[in-house]
Design a protein around this motif. Structure first.
Motif, PDB file in Angstrom:
ATOM      1  N   UNK A  19      29.210  41.769  50.980  1.00 40.36           N
ATOM      2  CA  UNK A  19      28.737  42.738  49.985  1.00 40.36           C
ATOM      3  C   UNK A  19      29.324  44.131  50.214  1.00 40.36           C
ATOM      4  N   UNK A  20      30.567  44.286  49.771  1.00 37.12           N
ATOM      5  CA  UNK A  20      31.314  45.547  49.827  1.00 37.12           C
ATOM      6  C   UNK A  20      32.539  45.389  48.950  1.00 37.12           C
ATOM      7  N   UNK A  21      33.066  46.488  48.427  1.00 28.86           N
ATOM      8  CA  UNK A  21      34.332  46.377  47.690  1.00 28.86           C
ATOM      9  C   UNK A  21      35.417  45.822  48.613  1.00 28.86           C
ATOM     10  N   UNK A  22      36.325  44.987  48.076  1.00 28.50           N
ATOM     11  CA  UNK A  22      37.353  44.363  48.913  1.00 28.50           C
ATOM     12  C   UNK A  22      38.158  45.407  49.685  1.00 28.50           C
ATOM     13  N   UNK A  23      38.279  45.210  50.986  1.00 28.98           N
ATOM     14  CA  UNK A  23      39.110  46.105  51.805  1.00 28.98           C
ATOM     15  C   UNK A  23      38.457  47.416  52.189  1.00 28.98           C
ATOM     16  N   UNK A  24      37.203  47.634  51.755  1.00 33.59           N
ATOM     17  CA  UNK A  24      36.617  48.961  51.930  1.00 33.59           C
ATOM     18  C   UNK A  24      36.222  49.279  53.366  1.00 33.59           C
ATOM     19  N   UNK A  25      36.244  48.283  54.247  1.00 25.63           N
ATOM     20  CA  UNK A  25      35.998  48.591  55.664  1.00 25.63           C
ATOM     21  C   UNK A  25      37.307  48.858  56.422  1.00 25.63           C
ATOM     22  N   UNK A 305      29.537  43.886  61.495  1.00 28.84           N
ATOM     23  CA  UNK A 305      29.609  43.792  60.028  1.00 28.84           C
ATOM     24  C   UNK A 305      30.048  42.385  59.616  1.00 28.84           C
ATOM     25  N   UNK A 309      26.706  40.746  57.928  1.00 27.26           N
ATOM     26  CA  UNK A 309      26.532  41.125  56.521  1.00 27.26           C
ATOM     27  C   UNK A 309      26.221  39.922  55.638  1.00 27.26           C
ATOM     28  N   UNK A 310      25.499  40.198  54.558  1.00 23.61           N
ATOM     29  CA  UNK A 310      25.217  39.176  53.549  1.00 23.61           C
ATOM     30  C   UNK A 310      26.422  39.019  52.623  1.00 23.61           C
ATOM     31  N   UNK A 312      27.877  38.226  48.666  1.00 22.10           N
ATOM     32  CA  UNK A 312      27.428  38.577  47.313  1.00 22.10           C
ATOM     33  C   UNK A 312      26.376  37.585  46.834  1.00 22.10           C
ATOM     34  N   UNK A 317      24.030  40.176  44.683  1.00 23.67           N
ATOM     35  CA  UNK A 317      24.720  41.375  44.200  1.00 23.67           C
ATOM     36  C   UNK A 317      25.870  40.941  43.295  1.00 23.67           C
ATOM     37  N   UNK A 319      29.355  40.856  41.692  1.00 23.84           N
ATOM     38  CA  UNK A 319      30.705  41.254  42.050  1.00 23.84           C
ATOM     39  C   UNK A 319      31.345  41.932  40.839  1.00 23.84           C
ATOM     40  N   UNK A 320      32.598  42.286  40.917  1.00 24.07           N
ATOM     41  CA  UNK A 320      33.256  43.043  39.844  1.00 24.07           C
ATOM     42  C   UNK A 320      33.067  42.413  38.470  1.00 24.07           C
TER      43      UNK A 320
END
Lengths: 321, 321
Positions: A19-25, A305, A309-310, A312, A317, A319-320
């Motif tokens: 659950x994060x935008x792709x690559x955002x970490x 992480x 992390x969970x 999507x 949540x 996704x796009x």
């Protein structure tokens, strides 16, 4: 053994559904993928993190390249053993086991402006000490060093492997002024001229210009590769100690990341030559594994992480669009 | 109250006698001194570290500036509450308490390309929510945000405070393509034209262009100053939320450091405008307090070194010749 490409791919697949935008970490995702590849495990772990610091003394101190006497190396080893140094606090704060390995401190290497720092036998023994210090099954190995005069050795190694002039690689070390840095560069240039063509062989670079502690680091990096243990290198001296491997094999340091880009001038150049990612940049220039051990916290958060992390779907949540 | 200059000086005096070359811990030394100044305590501590994330929805999403629907804000709040997001793992890994404060998610702000995002009453209420979320006695406060569309609000705030064009501040957010970024910049430029001279007042910038969550961050930063609590700001949106204070008072953000320089394009510019040190640079662009909480590990190591290291005298280590 090489990298486990399938484990790295499994990490990237999982990262895409968390659950994060792709690559955002960013680099955290890269670190987990690297860890998985070299631990050969889809879900990397950090149960056993070791910090090993090697210490040695350098004959080149006879050339007046450090404001500290060689006796400080042994004093600092005692400080490491008593738990009073920066690295003790940083390792403890990040849940890493710490050990220090002094290498014949009462017998400095030879002055490399006059002759090779080590005989072939001395060099092989120092390599073996480092190799044997690595415990199979370690999840992440942080390497560091202590040795009065060893930023001069690191500058010499770097210049021999990646080209001069020495001024590109000679920095302030523990606290030289501008004149001191010029003198240090001149000392390195003299050594490069003395050893000449012999420096075309990366092993000879490590033997003729390095110290027992840099040879031990090289041995430890080799052992880590053998045992599939990812390595965090520390700053300038530690990176220079490992650098001959990158000349021997293009992927020779692929199981290493660099913990911290040192304020010591040459390290920035060296990081570029090694083509390995660096995690931190906090203007530190202490050595003793401090930058590597500090970066453990970043790798720990990255793994937390990845494993905690969970997805999507699990979290419900969207996704796009 | 201001910084405790005496506490900061006491830190620097102690740093000079610890067993390391002077200044060799770089930003770690700076961080301890800053912490001491704002905790008003010679030996800073990190017993209570709080991460607070504020969430809000934005009317400007009507302009098509995000690939995600606004409903994701509430879904992610549920994910935070269930412990499934990146920030949950990072806060836990660094020994920080986590809480999320949603601000009327079912009532987005007004579209700021048409009218002010908040009425004066709505703005004051959001400020107060943030102010009241800060617990006196906290040793370090990390702030973060969640709100679909809020990188557009952050770009608008930044452009209004520090000058345009909007293209300097508009980035990819959670994943726009190049056309999307251009459109986002055009949306911001329209807003700047609409609100015009009113944006000369930093409070009006926060009210007209921000969201409830950015107003809450502003309130929390004010409360932290009031209660002498040092603050780690997160990335672009969080820094933009706090930025009006730096326009109102030259030292308005001196109790804040920035946890991480975001990969979101505008943040690098914003960090420069705010003149505050940034600790990490790991190509992250997630928000939700992740960069601030990750930097807690660095501050913890810095404090561990400061409080745990031996002095030259204690360790029997020779200082410089």
């Amino acid at each position: 053994p090489g990298a486990d490409v399938a484990a790295a791919a499994a990490v990237m697949q999982r990262q895409a559904i968390l659950t994060k935008p792709p690559g955002s970490l960013g680099v955290l995702e890269e670190a987990v993928s690297w860890l998985a590849a070299w631990q050969r495990r889809d879900m990397p772990r950090l149960d056993q993190v070791d910090v090993v610091v090697f210490a040695g003394n350098h004959g080149v101190t006879a050339q007046g390249i450090s404001p500290y006497p060689s006796s400080v190396t042994e004093q600092m080893v005692a400080n490491f053993e008593a738990g009073g140094a920066a690295i003790n606090q940083i390792a403890k704060a990040n849940g890493a086991a710490f050990s220090v390995v002094p290498l014949m401190l009462d017998r400095p290497t030879a002055d490399f402006t006059v002759e090779p720092a080590m005989t072939p036998l001395e060099f092989r023994r120092a390599l073996a000490v480092g190799y044997d210090a690595v415990v199979p099954g370690t999840d992440l190995l942080c390497l560091g060093e202590m040795g009065i005069g060893n930023t001069t050795a690191a500058a010499a190694i770097s210049a021999a492997l990646f080209g001069g002039p020495a001024a590109r690689w000679a920095g302030r070390g523990t606290g030289l002024d501008a004149d001191g840095v010029s003198h240090k560069a001149a000392v390195v240039d003299r050594a490069l001229a003395l050893h000449g063509e012999a420096l075309n062989d990366p092993w000879e670079v490590a033997r003729r210009l390095g110290g027992r502690e840099t040879a031990a680091i090289l041995g430890a990096v080799l052992a880590a590769r053998r045992h599939s243990i990812p390595v965090l290198l520390d700053g300038f001296v530690c990176s220079a100690a490992a650098a001959p491997l990158s000349k021997l094999l293009p992927d020779g340091l692929d199981h290493c990341m660099i913990g911290h880009v040192s304020a010591e001038a040459g390290h920035r150049h060296l990081v570029q030559e090694l083509h390995r990612p660096a995690l931190l940049n906090l203007d530190m220039r202490l050595g003793e594994g401090s930058g590597a051990a500090l970066a453990v916290s970043i790798v720990r958060a990255a793994v937390a992480c990845h494993t905690g992390m969970a997805t999507f779907t699990q979290a419900g949540v969207t996704n796009r669009d």
